[in-house]
Each structure stands twice: as structure tokens, then as C-alpha cells.
Design a protein around this motif. Structure first.
Motif, PDB file in Angstrom:
ATOM      1  N   GLU A 504       9.319 -10.272  16.437  1.00 51.29           N
ATOM      2  CA  GLU A 504       9.517  -9.339  15.326  1.00 51.29           C
ATOM      3  C   GLU A 504       8.251  -8.543  15.088  1.00 51.29           C
ATOM      4  N   PRO A 505       8.372  -7.222  14.918  1.00 56.04           N
ATOM      5  CA  PRO A 505       7.174  -6.464  14.586  1.00 56.04           C
ATOM      6  C   PRO A 505       6.723  -6.733  13.144  1.00 56.04           C
ATOM      7  N   GLY A 506       5.444  -6.569  12.901  1.00 65.37           N
ATOM      8  CA  GLY A 506       4.916  -6.700  11.540  1.00 65.37           C
ATOM      9  C   GLY A 506       4.060  -7.934  11.363  1.00 65.37           C
ATOM     10  N   LEU A 507       3.117  -7.821  10.444  1.00 66.43           N
ATOM     11  CA  LEU A 507       2.193  -8.906  10.137  1.00 66.43           C
ATOM     12  C   LEU A 507       2.260  -9.170   8.645  1.00 66.43           C
ATOM     13  N   ASN A 508       1.784 -10.336   8.246  1.00 64.64           N
ATOM     14  CA  ASN A 508       1.837 -10.650   6.821  1.00 64.64           C
ATOM     15  C   ASN A 508       0.464 -10.526   6.184  1.00 64.64           C
ATOM     16  N   ASN A 509       0.469 -10.004   4.982  1.00 68.51           N
ATOM     17  CA  ASN A 509      -0.738  -9.957   4.158  1.00 68.51           C
ATOM     18  C   ASN A 509      -1.943  -9.339   4.858  1.00 68.51           C
ATOM     19  N   ASN A 510      -1.774  -8.113   5.273  1.00 70.93           N
ATOM     20  CA  ASN A 510      -2.911  -7.351   5.772  1.00 70.93           C
ATOM     21  C   ASN A 510      -3.821  -7.113   4.547  1.00 70.93           C
ATOM     22  N   ALA A 511      -5.051  -7.593   4.645  1.00 69.63           N
ATOM     23  CA  ALA A 511      -5.928  -7.592   3.458  1.00 69.63           C
ATOM     24  C   ALA A 511      -6.105  -6.182   2.897  1.00 69.63           C
ATOM     25  N   TYR A 512      -6.307  -5.221   3.784  1.00 67.34           N
ATOM     26  CA  TYR A 512      -6.510  -3.844   3.326  1.00 67.34           C
ATOM     27  C   TYR A 512      -5.293  -3.363   2.521  1.00 67.34           C
ATOM     28  N   THR A 513      -4.115  -3.596   3.081  1.00 66.50           N
ATOM     29  CA  THR A 513      -2.888  -3.148   2.410  1.00 66.50           C
ATOM     30  C   THR A 513      -2.740  -3.821   1.052  1.00 66.50           C
ATOM     31  N   ASN A 514      -2.965  -5.138   1.026  1.00 62.85           N
ATOM     32  CA  ASN A 514      -2.762  -5.861  -0.236  1.00 62.85           C
ATOM     33  C   ASN A 514      -3.730  -5.373  -1.318  1.00 62.85           C
ATOM     34  N   VAL A 515      -5.004  -5.163  -0.932  1.00 63.93           N
ATOM     35  CA  VAL A 515      -5.977  -4.723  -1.937  1.00 63.93           C
ATOM     36  C   VAL A 515      -5.659  -3.294  -2.390  1.00 63.93           C
ATOM     37  N   MET A 516      -5.256  -2.462  -1.440  1.00 64.47           N
ATOM     38  CA  MET A 516      -4.900  -1.086  -1.812  1.00 64.47           C
ATOM     39  C   MET A 516      -3.703  -1.078  -2.774  1.00 64.47           C
ATOM     40  N   ALA A 517      -2.746  -1.982  -2.507  1.00 65.72           N
ATOM     41  CA  ALA A 517      -1.571  -2.060  -3.387  1.00 65.72           C
ATOM     42  C   ALA A 517      -2.022  -2.419  -4.806  1.00 65.72           C
ATOM     43  N   VAL A 518      -2.941  -3.361  -4.897  1.00 63.68           N
ATOM     44  CA  VAL A 518      -3.464  -3.749  -6.211  1.00 63.68           C
ATOM     45  C   VAL A 518      -4.150  -2.552  -6.870  1.00 63.68           C
ATOM     46  N   TRP A 519      -4.941  -1.847  -6.088  1.00 64.65           N
ATOM     47  CA  TRP A 519      -5.675  -0.690  -6.643  1.00 64.65           C
ATOM     48  C   TRP A 519      -4.686   0.368  -7.167  1.00 64.65           C
ATOM     49  N   VAL A 520      -3.623   0.613  -6.412  1.00 65.24           N
ATOM     50  CA  VAL A 520      -2.646   1.629  -6.848  1.00 65.24           C
ATOM     51  C   VAL A 520      -2.011   1.186  -8.166  1.00 65.24           C
ATOM     52  N   ILE A 521      -1.643  -0.083  -8.209  1.00 68.62           N
ATOM     53  CA  ILE A 521      -0.987  -0.582  -9.425  1.00 68.62           C
ATOM     54  C   ILE A 521      -1.946  -0.507 -10.619  1.00 68.62           C
ATOM     55  N   GLN A 522      -3.200  -0.901 -10.384  1.00 67.81           N
ATOM     56  CA  GLN A 522      -4.186  -0.829 -11.482  1.00 67.81           C
ATOM     57  C   GLN A 522      -4.373   0.618 -11.942  1.00 67.81           C
ATOM     58  N   THR A 523      -4.357   1.531 -10.979  1.00 68.29           N
ATOM     59  CA  THR A 523      -4.547   2.950 -11.334  1.00 68.29           C
ATOM     60  C   THR A 523      -3.341   3.458 -12.110  1.00 68.29           C
ATOM     61  N   ALA A 524      -2.163   3.012 -11.705  1.00 65.86           N
ATOM     62  CA  ALA A 524      -0.955   3.406 -12.450  1.00 65.86           C
ATOM     63  C   ALA A 524      -1.059   2.907 -13.890  1.00 65.86           C
ATOM     64  N   LEU A 525      -1.557   1.698 -14.058  1.00 68.09           N
ATOM     65  CA  LEU A 525      -1.694   1.146 -15.417  1.00 68.09           C
ATOM     66  C   LEU A 525      -2.723   1.944 -16.224  1.00 68.09           C
ATOM     67  N   LYS A 526      -3.777   2.381 -15.529  1.00 63.74           N
ATOM     68  CA  LYS A 526      -4.814   3.186 -16.192  1.00 63.74           C
ATOM     69  C   LYS A 526      -4.249   4.499 -16.736  1.00 63.74           C
ATOM     70  N   LEU A 527      -3.238   5.013 -16.018  1.00 63.26           N
ATOM     71  CA  LEU A 527      -2.677   6.314 -16.413  1.00 63.26           C
ATOM     72  C   LEU A 527      -2.067   6.268 -17.809  1.00 63.26           C
ATOM     73  N   PHE A 528      -1.645   5.051 -18.229  1.00 63.58           N
ATOM     74  CA  PHE A 528      -1.075   4.939 -19.584  1.00 63.58           C
ATOM     75  C   PHE A 528      -2.078   5.417 -20.637  1.00 63.58           C
ATOM     76  N   ASP A 529      -3.371   5.212 -20.358  1.00 66.06           N
ATOM     77  CA  ASP A 529      -4.394   5.617 -21.338  1.00 66.06           C
ATOM     78  C   ASP A 529      -4.820   7.065 -21.152  1.00 66.06           C
ATOM     79  N   ILE A 530      -4.543   7.625 -19.967  1.00 62.02           N
ATOM     80  CA  ILE A 530      -5.024   8.991 -19.707  1.00 62.02           C
ATOM     81  C   ILE A 530      -3.980  10.033 -20.106  1.00 62.02           C
ATOM     82  N   LEU A 531      -2.728   9.755 -19.778  1.00 60.28           N
ATOM     83  CA  LEU A 531      -1.668  10.729 -20.079  1.00 60.28           C
ATOM     84  C   LEU A 531      -1.208  10.546 -21.517  1.00 60.28           C
TER      85      LEU A 531
END
Ligand code: BGC
Length: 800
Positions: A504-531
Motif C-alpha cells: 500500500e502506498p503511504g506512510l504514517n505520521n510524517n513528522a513534517y506533515t503532522n507539525v504543519m497540520a498543528v501549525w495550520v490549526i493553531q493559526t486558524a484558532l488565532k484568526l478568531f482574535d484577528i477577524l
């Protein structure tokens, strides 16, 4: 390489295709390779390609028993052809004459390509030919070339022929030659007026029309000569032929001006009428050159970076800025295009748009942010397609394609050819879901550099929220770990697409992807205070984001799993990475050199790179490239992982030893992450990144198109990396660590609507807050924050 010029003073046939790519002229709307006017495409030797921003077409091919559809950046009609012969003789061919002198010069300041030849033909006639060419930055629909032909030891008749040639195919990349390549069909050609002909073509599937009109004039001793043209036509080709009497030592100027329009243009009726209407309005070459040079001057005023103490670095960085601006410029605004990874300079990767924007936008953010905004809108308009892709795969939110083209569907190829083994293999690199995180990151970086609230409110926030939604839906909760995971993806390192023992193609828990996902989510949460609240509500309604979704985001932001190599503080590239075998680097480096495509080499040897701890490019280290140590430490601490500054150095060493740099992006990252801790190693990585294209370090790939990510990335390495330039909490931080070899650096940036000039030596940094329309900004130097208002200047001692 000189400060403003790329010069070749001998003709090396084996380098021709490389030089064509490096001498490409373009204006952000279209570009033409630096091929010779007198020769058509000749397999592997000459390739006069012309590419239009956003000019895609799809074709179906049958390969290895499968029908596959590919979307290509089309090679449009060749407008260059211009040649001459003596009566009854052969058409001029550089390969058939004795070259007594050769010089090719790309003048980056003026955007003019020059070729100076002195040759002797088989009859002993010596001729001097100087060719000048431009693709107008001032008028994106215009290109022009001028031949200055001087008989040196003869007088007599010559026959001159100028053509527009639409019989071209996409055949610039040898690996793609088994695929269908006929993208154009001819829709007409003819004569417009006594000196002008035209050609019109259409793409077979996307039905884009292009019309070219060419006007030829001859000048002698300053006067326009009256010419009797004979027009020749066949399907897809139109030529103007005429005779000239030449006299020894009397130069003749032959000028060809071309007007080009397409059905993608705005403010037109239809392409052919526009081409014919506008060509008659154009002045001569000198007039066009004047306007063009002024347009370049305006660009250089904004975009130059002066390194007067290192001429070689200076010249190459200017070449990189030059090609970036030829791919995207003010002419790109309104075209609805992305930035192709290989520029408009060749056909590699079919002109597709990847995550390379991550390396390209930072330079634009601080110089021409309007262009980043424009290029981000290309993504915004493709949100519906990204939403559909997410839904099809069983997720919510927006999942952007790894390779993007016309309408934003996934354009990655399903199978690809390994030229080393001749085998067609499945291509699973499309699983690089991290592309969506890069888009969110780019939105945020643009906003940081510009504080463009209108963009953030109307488009940026929607992108970030929808991408955050995607990450929260692809993440799954693992109760045994009490952590969230992301499974079945591929990280930036394309060598690893599956586990060695898996089908099967694909790997689990690529560190870069997981951390980037966290960063995106944190940034989305930050937007609540900016918009403002009502906009947040509107978007949540539009994207169906519920309170439960937000609660899940908050949980993922602190509970994402990041794999570490057992009993160490080394971040594992992906889960299970430590079980892979060590790779015999020395033996392979000795045989194949530094930059190796191990995926191809090992497959051709019946082995698989998936088995080894061997990366194509920076993967874990991307995190240190995109985030400062402080930012990263903050993310890790929220995730309750212990990660310190000291761990960073160990991680860098670990992956430095296990990376083959099979992508030109890799050395940029490695140079960047070492900029502070190991200046020597950082500089040597920078040196390699710098010559990626001028020296074609990957052996043949530049001929197929420049590497725009590496080009822009090296400039950004100097501008942000060595400058320690970072925007954090509304402060522009400057913390320079100039390599000894650079000595001095002068440039201007645009930060939040203000121009700032920075002059740097090894000891001092002079900042002047020049002009603009923002009130004041905070600039931080060596830990201290200063408020700058218009007209203020400060000098800092930066000796360590
Ligand atoms: C690299 C990718 C990159 C692509 C286009 C590939 O070789 O691995 O990271 O996006 O080229 O430049």
C-alpha cells in the motif's frame, strides 16, 4: 557570469539546451527559450519553446497498456524563425559554417539577449551577424528581434526568410516522448498587410486560441527599405521571403516584431483581430527596447539585492531574480495563474504548480506583495476543486492537489518513466498532502509581511479555515497513544512513498506533515482574535464549521503525535523510520556524485530506496527552515514534547548524513538551518544551491526548465536567512549573520506598506525607514525593539 550579464564566448553544442533555458526571455505572460532564430527543434540539440502563463492542454496517451491523461503547459508556435541564404545556397546553419567568433550575452539589467557571430561559409564568405532579442516587459503582447548582418568580404544578393511556425509539439523532455505531444491544431494563417503575416492555432482540448502577427522591416543607413515580400503558407506555417542586395562592410538591419494574443486575454474582442490591430501600432526595435528597458529598471529598483563584494554571487543572484520576474511580474496580474516550479522555461513537470511557492513567495512578499496576492488567488479560486478532492477521499475541508494546473484537479502523473531502467512505475508522490499546509503558511506569511486585512478577511481566512478543517478530518485519534495521527501520506522526501514490506502506498505520521497540520490549526484558532466576530461566523456557516469542530481543533493542537527515533531526541521522518536500513553512501557517492536520484538508480538495480534511511531532500529539516527555534519550541511544548535548541543541531547532523539532495530545494534548506550554528557548512551548501541551474548540477535537468524554487530560495536565503529577518508579533526582527564571503549587502524591502533600506557590512547595519504610507513600524535588532517613523535612520553595531 558578470554582475549584470551571463556571457558565453564559445559555442558548445552540448550545452545548447541548457543555455536556451538560462537565456529564456519572458515577461510574466509568456516566455521564449533562448534558442537560435535560424534553427527549428532538433532532437536533443535545439529546442525553441514558447510558453504562455496558464496555457495548458490535456492529451490522452497509451502507455504500458494503460490510457493516461496528462495536462501540459503547451509549447506554442515558434515566433523566432529568421534565416538567410545566398541564392542557390543552403539556409544559414551555425553547424555548417566555420565560427570565427561567437558571443552570447544575456543582459539582465536590460532584459536583452544578444548573439554576436563572425563566420566563414564553405565559399569563403565571411559574415558578421549580431542578433538582439526582447520579450517586452513594457507591453506583454510584444516580442521583437533584430538582426544586424554585415558582409565582411563579399557583396551580393541574399534571400531572407522569416516565419511563424505552429507545427511544433511538446517534445522538450526526452522522458515524456512516448506520450502524446500534439497539443495544437492550426486554425489559419495568412497575410495581414504588405509587411505583416499572421498565424492562429488552437489547443486540442482546452480550446485556447493564440494568434501571432509578425511584421518584418529592413533598415539601411537609418532609412526604411522598401521590400517585396513573397508570402508562403502551409497549414500551421506562414513565411515572408525577400531578396536583399548586400554590400561589403555595410550593415543591414532586419527587424521582426511580433504581437501575440490569446483567448485568455482580458480587454479583447478575439485574439487574431487584436494581434492584427495592435501590430501596426508598434514602433521599431529601438523604440520597443527603450520602453522595455525602462520597465526592467522599475523592476530592478524594487527587486535588486547588491552584493558589491562578491561579483560571482552577485551575478547569479541577479540571474535568479531575473528569471523569477520573467515568470511572474506585473503582467501576471489578472491572468489567474500559479507559479510553475520550472518557470516558463521548459516542459519538465509539465508546467505544473507544486509547493515550491513556499520558497518563492517570501521574496515577493517583501518586494512585490501584489504578486503573492495574485498567486494566492489562483489557489483561492480552486477551493471548490480542493473541497471536492477532500470529499472524494472521505475528508472535509480543502485538500489541494500536489500538482496543480488549469482547474485545480490533481495533475500528478499516475505512472512515470524511470529513464534509468526504462520501466514505467506507479507514482504515489501525489500523497504529499503537506501541500495544503504550505498554502495556509503562504497566506499567513503574506499577511505578516503586508497586514493586508482585506485579503485575509475575504480570501485568506477562508483558505486557512478550510485547510484546518481538512487536517482535523484527516487526523485520527489513537486511544492507545491518546494522540492524533495522520496516516497514509508522503512527506517532502519523495524517495519514501511506502513501507518496504507493504504493497500500500503511504506512510504514517510524517513528522513534517503532522507539525504543519498543528501549525495550520493553531493559526486558524488565532484568526478568531484577528477577524471580526461576524466574519468568523460567516465563514463558519459557509464552511459548516461547528463548535464541536473547533473543540476538536483545540484538542489536536495539543495532542498531535510526532514520532521520535527510539531513545533519542531525533525527530523521526515518519513512524517506523528507524527500522530502515542505513544506506551505503560512500560507495554510491563515489559512483554517482553528490546529487543523486537514488530512487531511479536503486530501482534500476532491482532494489528500492524505500528500504533505506536515505532522503531525496530536506523533510524533518523543513521545520527548522519554516519556523524559528523559538516558534518550534513553542509548538513542541504545547504538544508536550521535550525539544530544545540543542536538539536542533543533532537533528540537522542526523539528516545531513542521510540526504542525497536529489532536489535542488534541499541545499537551500540545509544552508538555511546551518546559517547560525555552522557558517562554513551553511556557506558550502549555499554555494551548491547557488549554481544549481547555471552549472546544471543535476546533469541535464535545467535544460528542461529552470528550478524556480531554488532560484528564489537562494535570493531569500540571503535576504531573510543570512539577515535573520523574521516577522514575529508585529515586529520585524533583523538579526544578521552574514557569511564572511559576502562581506556587504544592500537592499530595500517593502514591509507593511513601507520601504526600508538596509545596508549591511560585517560590523554595522544601517536601516533607513524611507517612504511609504504606513505610520510607523517596530523593528527589532539584537533583542531590542525600536519604533521607526518615516525618514528615520539608525545605525547598529552588529559585531558579535
Ligand atoms: C521535488 C519537489 C518539488 C518538485 C518541483 C521535485 O523533484 O522533490 O519537492 O516540488 O520537484 O520542483
Amino acid at each position: 557570469m558578470q554582475e549584470w550579464k551571463l556571457t558565453y564566448d564559445t559555442w558548445q553544442p552540448e550545452q545548447q539546451m541548457l543555455r536556451e533555458a538560462l537565456c529564456t526571455l519572458g515577461n510574466g505572460y509568456f516566455a521564449t527559450r533562448g534558442a537560435f532564430e535560424e534553427l527549428p527543434a532538433v532532437d536533443g540539440a535545439f529546442y525553441p519553446g514558447t510558453y504562455l502563463a496558464g496555457g495548458f492542454n490535456r492529451l490522452t496517451s497509451e502507455v504500458a497498456g494503460e490510457k493516461i491523461e496528462n495536462e501540459d503547459l503547451v509549447n506554442w508556435p515558434n515566433w523566432l524563425p529568421l534565416t538567410f541564404c545566398h541564392p542557390e545556397g543552403e539556409w544559414f546553419d551555425i553547424r555548417q559554417v566555420e565560427l570565427l567568433d561567437f558571443r552570447q550575452e544575456l543582459d539582465m539589467k536590460q532584459g536583452v539577449l544578444l548573439r554576436r557571430l563572425h563566420f566563414r561559409d564553405k565559399q569563403g564568405r565571411e559574415t558578421s551577424l549580431v542578433s538582439r532579442r526582447l520579450v517586452s516587459m513594457a507591453n506583454k503582447h510584444v516580442a521583437a528581434l533584430q538582426w544586424e548582418l554585415t558582409p565582411l568580404n563579399w557583396s551580393g544578393e541574399i534571400v531572407v526568410k522569416s516565419s511563424l511556425d505552429g507545427r511544433v509539439t511538446n517534445s522538450g523532455v526526452a522522458r515524456y516522448r512516448q506520450l502524446a505531444s500534439q497539443h495544437l491544431q492550426s486554425t489559419g494563417q495568412g497575410q495581414h498587410n504588405a509587411e505583416t503575416v499572421y498565424l492562429e492555432v488552437q489547443t486540442t482540448q482546452s480550446r485556447l486560441l493564440m494568434a501571432q502577427a509578425a511584421r518584418v522591416r529592413v533598415y539601411r543607413e537609418g532609412g526604411l527599405e522598401s521590400i517585396n515580400f513573397e508570402v508562403q503558407q502551409e497549414e500551421g506555417l506562414v513565411s515572408q521571403q525577400f531578396s536583399l542586395h548586400c554590400e561589403q562592410n555595410k550593415p543591414v538591419l532586419i527587424e521582426k516584431v511580433v504581437q501575440l494574443h490569446t483567448s485568455r486575454d482580458q480587454a479583447i474582442t478575439e485574439p487574431l483581430q487584436e494581434a492584427c490591430k495592435n501590430i501596426v501600432r508598434q514602433g521599431n526595435f529601438e523604440h520597443l527596447r527603450g520602453k522595455h528597458v525602462q520597465a526592467w529598471q522599475r523592476l530592478w529598483n524594487r527587486c535588486d539585492l547588491e552584493i558589491s563584494c562578491n561579483a560571482k554571487t552577485q551575478g547569479i543572484l541577479r540571474l535568479h531574480i531575473f528569471h523569477l520576474l520573467q515568470t511572474v511580474s506585473a503582467n501576471t496580474v489578472g491572468l489567474d495563474v500559479g507559479v510553475p516550479a520550472r518557470g516558463l522555461h521548459g516542459e519538465a513537470y509539465r508546467g505544473h504548480i507544486f509547493w515550491d511557492e513556499l520558497f518563492i513567495f517570501p521574496f515577493l512578499n517583501l518586494r512585490l506583495p501584489e504578486l503573492t496576492r495574485e498567486l494566492l488567488q489562483y489557489r483561492f479560486r480552486r477551493l471548490p476543486e480542493a473541497r471536492f478532492a477532500a470529499a472524494e477521499a472521505g475528508y472535509r475541508g480543502a485538500m489541494f492537489p500536489w500538482q496543480s494546473g488549469s482547474n485545480g484537479r490533481e495533475e500528478s502523473q499516475v505512472i512515470h518513466l524511470n529513464p534509468q531502467s526504462g520501466r514505467w512505475l506507479p507514482d504515489n508522490t501525489y500523497l504529499q498532502r503537506h501541500i495544503s499546509a504550505a498554502i495556509a503558511y503562504n497566506v499567513w506569511q503574506y499577511y505578516q509581511a503586508t497586514e493586508d486585512m482585506s485579503f485575509l478577511t475575504f480570501m485568506g481566512a477562508e483558505l486557512i479555515f478550510d485547510i484546518a478543517l481538512f487536517w482535523s478530518s484527516i487526523a485520527t485519534y489513537n486511544p492507545s497513544r491518546d494522540r492524533y495521527e495522520i496516516r497514509n501520506v508522503v512527506g517532502p522526501d519523495e524517495y519514501h512513498t511506502e513501507y518496504p514490506d507493504s504493497d500500500e502506498p503511504g506512510l504514517n505520521n510524517n513528522a513534517y506533515t503532522n507539525v504543519m497540520a498543528v501549525w495550520v490549526i493553531q493559526t486558524a484558532l488565532k484568526l478568531f482574535d484577528i477577524l471580526d466576530d461576524s466574519r468568523v461566523e460567516e465563514l463558519h456557516q459557509k464552511l459548516s464549521i461547528s463548535q464541536e469542530d473547533v473543540a476538536r481543533w483545540r484538542e489536536i493542537a495539543v495532542k498531535m503525535y510526532v514520532p521520535f527515533i527510539e531513545n533519542s531526541r531525533i525527530i523521526a521522518q515518519f513512524e517506523g523510520y528507524e527500522k530502515l536500513e542505513e544506506f551505503p553512501w560512500e560507495a554510491y557517492r563515489a559512483k554517482y556524485g553528490e546529487a543523486m536520484r537514488l530512487d531511479r538508480i536503486l530501482e534500476s538495480e532491482g532494489d528500492s530506496v524505500n528500504k533505506y534511511k536515505a532522503s531525496k531532500q530536506a523533510d524533518v529539516l523543513m521545520l527548522f527552515y519554516l519556523f524559528s527555534t523559538a516558534e518550534l519550541a513553542e509548538i513542541f511544548s504545547q504538544l508536550q514534547y521535550d525539544f530544545t535548541k540543542e536538539d536542533k543541531a543533532d537533528n540537522i547532523s542526523y539528516y545531513e548524513d542521510r540526504t542525497s539532495h536529489g532536489s535542488t530545494l534541499s541545499k537551500i534548506v540545509h544552508s538555511w538551518v546551518l546559517a547560525r550554528s555552522d557558517r562554513k557548512r551553511s556557506w558550502s551548501n549555499f554555494q551548491v544551491a547557488l549554481v544549481s541551474d547555471v552549472e546544471d548540477i543535476q546533469g541535464g535537468t535545467t535544460a528542461e526548465g529552470i528550478h524556480l524554487g531554488a532560484m528564489a530560495g537562494t535570493v531569500d536565503l540571503v535576504q531573510r536567512g543570512f539577515m535573520g529577518l523574521e516577522i514575529r508579533e508585529d515586529v520585524l526582527w533583523l538579526n544578521p549573520v552574514l557569511p564572511d564571503e559576502l562581506g556587504c549587502l544592500d537592499f530595500s524591502i517593502r514591509y507593511r506598506n513601507h520601504w526600508i533600506t538596509i545596508n549591511l557590512t560585517q560590523d554595522t547595519m544601517h536601516i533607513s525607514f524611507d517612504k511609504g504610507w504606513s505610520k510607523e513600524v517596530q523593528i527589532g535588532v539584537k533583542g531590542q525593539v525600536y519604533t521607526f517613523a518615516t525618514g528615520e535612520q539608525r545605525k547598529f553595531d552588529i559585531t558579535r
